[in-house]
Design a protein around this motif. Structure first.
Motif, PDB file in Angstrom:
ATOM      1  N   GLY A 104      40.479  28.927  50.921  1.00  0.00           N
ATOM      2  CA  GLY A 104      39.550  28.880  49.802  1.00  0.00           C
ATOM      3  C   GLY A 104      38.204  28.292  50.177  1.00  0.00           C
ATOM      4  O   GLY A 104      37.162  28.655  49.619  1.00  0.00           O
ATOM      5  N   SER A 105      38.194  27.362  51.167  1.00  0.00           N
ATOM      6  CA  SER A 105      36.938  26.726  51.584  1.00  0.00           C
ATOM      7  C   SER A 105      35.981  27.699  52.253  1.00  0.00           C
ATOM      8  O   SER A 105      34.794  27.386  52.432  1.00  0.00           O
ATOM      9  N   TYR A 107      34.968  30.433  50.981  1.00  0.00           N
ATOM     10  CA  TYR A 107      34.280  31.221  49.959  1.00  0.00           C
ATOM     11  C   TYR A 107      33.457  30.339  49.037  1.00  0.00           C
ATOM     12  O   TYR A 107      33.841  29.208  48.712  1.00  0.00           O
ATOM     13  N   ALA A 108      32.333  30.892  48.583  1.00  0.00           N
ATOM     14  CA  ALA A 108      31.478  30.171  47.647  1.00  0.00           C
ATOM     15  C   ALA A 108      32.180  30.000  46.311  1.00  0.00           C
ATOM     16  O   ALA A 108      32.051  28.971  45.643  1.00  0.00           O
ATOM     17  N   GLU A 109      32.927  31.004  45.898  1.00  0.00           N
ATOM     18  CA  GLU A 109      33.698  30.943  44.658  1.00  0.00           C
ATOM     19  C   GLU A 109      35.152  31.225  44.995  1.00  0.00           C
ATOM     20  O   GLU A 109      35.464  32.227  45.630  1.00  0.00           O
ATOM     21  N   GLN A 110      36.034  30.332  44.591  1.00  0.00           N
ATOM     22  CA  GLN A 110      37.436  30.525  44.919  1.00  0.00           C
ATOM     23  C   GLN A 110      38.295  30.512  43.661  1.00  0.00           C
ATOM     24  O   GLN A 110      37.925  29.937  42.636  1.00  0.00           O
ATOM     25  N   ALA A 111      39.426  31.171  43.752  1.00  0.00           N
ATOM     26  CA  ALA A 111      40.370  31.215  42.650  1.00  0.00           C
ATOM     27  C   ALA A 111      41.044  29.857  42.483  1.00  0.00           C
ATOM     28  O   ALA A 111      41.101  29.048  43.418  1.00  0.00           O
ATOM     29  N   ASP A 112      41.548  29.609  41.300  1.00  0.00           N
ATOM     30  CA  ASP A 112      42.297  28.391  41.033  1.00  0.00           C
ATOM     31  C   ASP A 112      43.633  28.471  41.784  1.00  0.00           C
ATOM     32  O   ASP A 112      44.450  29.359  41.513  1.00  0.00           O
ATOM     33  N   PRO A 113      43.879  27.569  42.735  1.00  0.00           N
ATOM     34  CA  PRO A 113      45.128  27.640  43.514  1.00  0.00           C
ATOM     35  C   PRO A 113      46.376  27.624  42.634  1.00  0.00           C
ATOM     36  O   PRO A 113      47.349  28.324  42.918  1.00  0.00           O
ATOM     37  N   ALA A 114      46.351  26.840  41.558  1.00  0.00           N
ATOM     38  CA  ALA A 114      47.521  26.770  40.679  1.00  0.00           C
ATOM     39  C   ALA A 114      47.788  28.121  40.023  1.00  0.00           C
ATOM     40  O   ALA A 114      48.955  28.537  39.884  1.00  0.00           O
ATOM     41  N   GLU A 115      46.730  28.838  39.633  1.00  0.00           N
ATOM     42  CA  GLU A 115      46.899  30.161  39.027  1.00  0.00           C
ATOM     43  C   GLU A 115      47.467  31.154  40.042  1.00  0.00           C
ATOM     44  O   GLU A 115      48.327  31.973  39.705  1.00  0.00           O
ATOM     45  N   LEU A 116      46.985  31.089  41.287  1.00  0.00           N
ATOM     46  CA  LEU A 116      47.501  31.981  42.324  1.00  0.00           C
ATOM     47  C   LEU A 116      48.976  31.702  42.610  1.00  0.00           C
ATOM     48  O   LEU A 116      49.775  32.624  42.745  1.00  0.00           O
ATOM     49  N   LEU A 117      49.311  30.432  42.704  1.00  0.00           N
ATOM     50  CA  LEU A 117      50.705  30.073  42.968  1.00  0.00           C
ATOM     51  C   LEU A 117      51.614  30.571  41.851  1.00  0.00           C
ATOM     52  O   LEU A 117      52.721  31.060  42.105  1.00  0.00           O
ATOM     53  N   ALA A 146      44.803  36.465  50.484  1.00  0.00           N
ATOM     54  CA  ALA A 146      43.873  37.587  50.336  1.00  0.00           C
ATOM     55  C   ALA A 146      43.118  37.523  49.017  1.00  0.00           C
ATOM     56  O   ALA A 146      42.030  38.089  48.898  1.00  0.00           O
ATOM     57  N   LEU A 147      43.683  36.821  48.025  1.00  0.00           N
ATOM     58  CA  LEU A 147      43.070  36.768  46.694  1.00  0.00           C
ATOM     59  C   LEU A 147      42.304  35.472  46.435  1.00  0.00           C
ATOM     60  O   LEU A 147      41.638  35.361  45.399  1.00  0.00           O
ATOM     61  N   VAL A 148      42.369  34.511  47.356  1.00  0.00           N
ATOM     62  CA  VAL A 148      41.835  33.187  47.080  1.00  0.00           C
ATOM     63  C   VAL A 148      40.314  33.203  46.896  1.00  0.00           C
ATOM     64  O   VAL A 148      39.749  32.329  46.232  1.00  0.00           O
ATOM     65  N   GLY A 149      39.620  34.182  47.449  1.00  0.00           N
ATOM     66  CA  GLY A 149      38.167  34.262  47.292  1.00  0.00           C
ATOM     67  C   GLY A 149      37.727  35.094  46.102  1.00  0.00           C
ATOM     68  O   GLY A 149      36.559  35.488  46.020  1.00  0.00           O
ATOM     69  N   ARG A 150      38.620  35.350  45.156  1.00  0.00           N
ATOM     70  CA  ARG A 150      38.360  36.188  43.974  1.00  0.00           C
ATOM     71  C   ARG A 150      37.761  37.547  44.368  1.00  0.00           C
ATOM     72  O   ARG A 150      36.695  37.934  43.890  1.00  0.00           O
ATOM     73  N   PRO A 151      38.412  38.286  45.249  1.00  0.00           N
ATOM     74  CA  PRO A 151      37.845  39.564  45.699  1.00  0.00           C
ATOM     75  C   PRO A 151      37.921  40.618  44.601  1.00  0.00           C
ATOM     76  O   PRO A 151      38.777  40.568  43.715  1.00  0.00           O
ATOM     77  N   GLN A 152      37.022  41.594  44.699  1.00  0.00           N
ATOM     78  CA  GLN A 152      37.112  42.762  43.829  1.00  0.00           C
ATOM     79  C   GLN A 152      38.056  43.804  44.416  1.00  0.00           C
ATOM     80  O   GLN A 152      38.613  44.618  43.694  1.00  0.00           O
ATOM     81  N   VAL A 153      38.209  43.753  45.760  1.00  0.00           N
ATOM     82  CA  VAL A 153      39.075  44.703  46.469  1.00  0.00           C
ATOM     83  C   VAL A 153      40.008  43.912  47.375  1.00  0.00           C
ATOM     84  O   VAL A 153      39.566  43.022  48.103  1.00  0.00           O
ATOM     85  N   ALA A 154      41.307  44.242  47.331  1.00  0.00           N
ATOM     86  CA  ALA A 154      42.287  43.624  48.225  1.00  0.00           C
ATOM     87  C   ALA A 154      42.887  44.695  49.117  1.00  0.00           C
ATOM     88  O   ALA A 154      43.339  45.737  48.626  1.00  0.00           O
ATOM     89  N   VAL A 155      42.889  44.440  50.436  1.00  0.00           N
ATOM     90  CA  VAL A 155      43.497  45.346  51.412  1.00  0.00           C
ATOM     91  C   VAL A 155      44.818  44.722  51.848  1.00  0.00           C
ATOM     92  O   VAL A 155      44.845  43.626  52.418  1.00  0.00           O
ATOM     93  N   LEU A 156      45.920  45.421  51.559  1.00  0.00           N
ATOM     94  CA  LEU A 156      47.259  44.925  51.884  1.00  0.00           C
ATOM     95  C   LEU A 156      47.876  45.865  52.905  1.00  0.00           C
ATOM     96  O   LEU A 156      48.188  47.015  52.599  1.00  0.00           O
ATOM     97  N   ASP A 157      48.069  45.373  54.128  1.00  0.00           N
ATOM     98  CA  ASP A 157      48.463  46.212  55.259  1.00  0.00           C
ATOM     99  C   ASP A 157      49.927  45.986  55.612  1.00  0.00           C
ATOM    100  O   ASP A 157      50.310  44.894  56.041  1.00  0.00           O
TER     101      ASP A 157
END
Length: 321
Positions: A104-105, A107-117, A146-157
């Motif tokens: 998360g560090s 990114y300038a804007e990061q998701a709430d870790p508790a919400e992601l968990l 992959a989601l911690v930076g609040r992306p608009q697009v997630a690439v899952l390989d």
């Protein structure tokens, strides 16, 4: 009309000395889709998304992500795309919570870790070390990162490689939750059932080229002779007689495309009226099967039709350098 979130046009990538990983790939992705990039290992899937994310230099073609050019300016897309790569791994001693804080560090804007968990069912494992997580828990953590930076697009390989069936199904549910949270998902996979279950649209890539694209249902419905019937008979005499009748029927009736023996069964493929034609022909000859069932066609059948060969997921290893 809303512009595509992702645009790839005639992408090419070659590795020295003369290995072409991506020969000609084009597709676009709409906002809010789960879009699949499907094909056997070595088809060029991972190289395609790495070029899209600005992690590799393409040799030709154009890519756009949210209207930006990741080839010319990789930094312009990094705040907007989250990537879970196939070979990603963490130090065994880092905890789930620490990994989220570290990533998360960046990114300038990061998701709430508790919400992601909570979203990824990892709240109870926040203080657990990476090396002690199960395979499914590690995959869920990789999605969280992959989601911690609040992306608009997630690439899952290759998200579910190595997981047991229960963990795979649970991971599929999580991918749908990610999409429902407003993230556009690019799903890279060699699993046909995974793509069929999750993807709104997809491209099938083989040998570095797109060989089919569309919705899973449209691709399957578009199969020539896409309906199938399996019949089981007790005794060689009945099965042999049925095979003779159905082989003759295939020469006379356009509803029947192919007749193939399969152990103690016979599989017949054809148009939507193939079941009626088969039952009528056998009844007229007083040949009664012990069991009759329809065969559901899949994306694997699409691959066979467009390439003329059997689908082998582990066909080649994709080059990584």
């Amino acid at each position: 009309m809303t512009s595509p979130v992702v645009e790839v046009s005639h992408l090419r990538k070659t590795y020295p000395p003369s290995r072409t990983a991506v020969a000609d790939v084009s597709f676009d992705v709409a906002r809010g889709e789960i879009f699949g990039i499907l094909g056997p290992n070595g088809a060029g899937k991972t190289t395609t998304v790495e070029c899209l994310a600005g992690l590799r230099r393409a040799d030709g073609g154009t890519v756009r992500l949210l209207g930006r050019d990741p080839q010319a300016d990789p930094r312009s897309v990094r705040e907007h795309v989250g990537i879970q790569l196939q070979e990603a791994a963490l130090h065994d001693k880092i905890t789930v919570g620490e990994a989220l804080d570290v990533f998360g560090s960046f990114y300038a804007e990061q998701a709430d870790p508790a919400e992601l968990l909570d979203l990824l069912d990892l709240t109870a494992h926040r203080n657990q070390q990476f090396g002690k997580l199960s395979g499914g828990q590690k995959q869920r953590l990789s999605i969280a990162l992959a989601l911690v930076g609040r992306p608009q697009v997630a690439v899952l390989d290759e998200l579910t490689t190595g997981l047991d069936p229960a963990a795979r199904r649970a991971t599929w549910d999580l991918v749908e939750r990610v999409r429902d949270a407003g993230v556009t998902v690019l799903l890279v996979t060699h699993f046909m059932d995974e793509a069929e279950r999750l993807c709104d649209r997809l491209v099938v890539i083989d040998g570095g080229r797109v060989v089919a694209q569309g919705t899973p249902s449209a691709l399957i419905e578009g199969l020539e002779g896409h309906r199938g019937v399996r019949l089981r008979f007790t005794g060689d005499a009945a099965r042999t007689r049925a095979l003779e009748i159905l082989t003759a029927l295939a020469r006379q009736d356009d509803a029947v495309a192919a007749v193939n023996p399969a152990g103690d069964e016979i599989e017949v493929s054809g148009t939507r009226t193939v079941l009626f034609a088969v039952v009528q022909a056998l009844a007229a000859a007083d040949v009664v099967p012990d069991d009759v069932r329809t065969v559901e066609r899949t994306l694997e059948d699409v691959f066979v039709q467009v390439t003329g060969r059997e689908y082998r997921a582990e066909e080649n290893e994709e080059v990584t350098v």
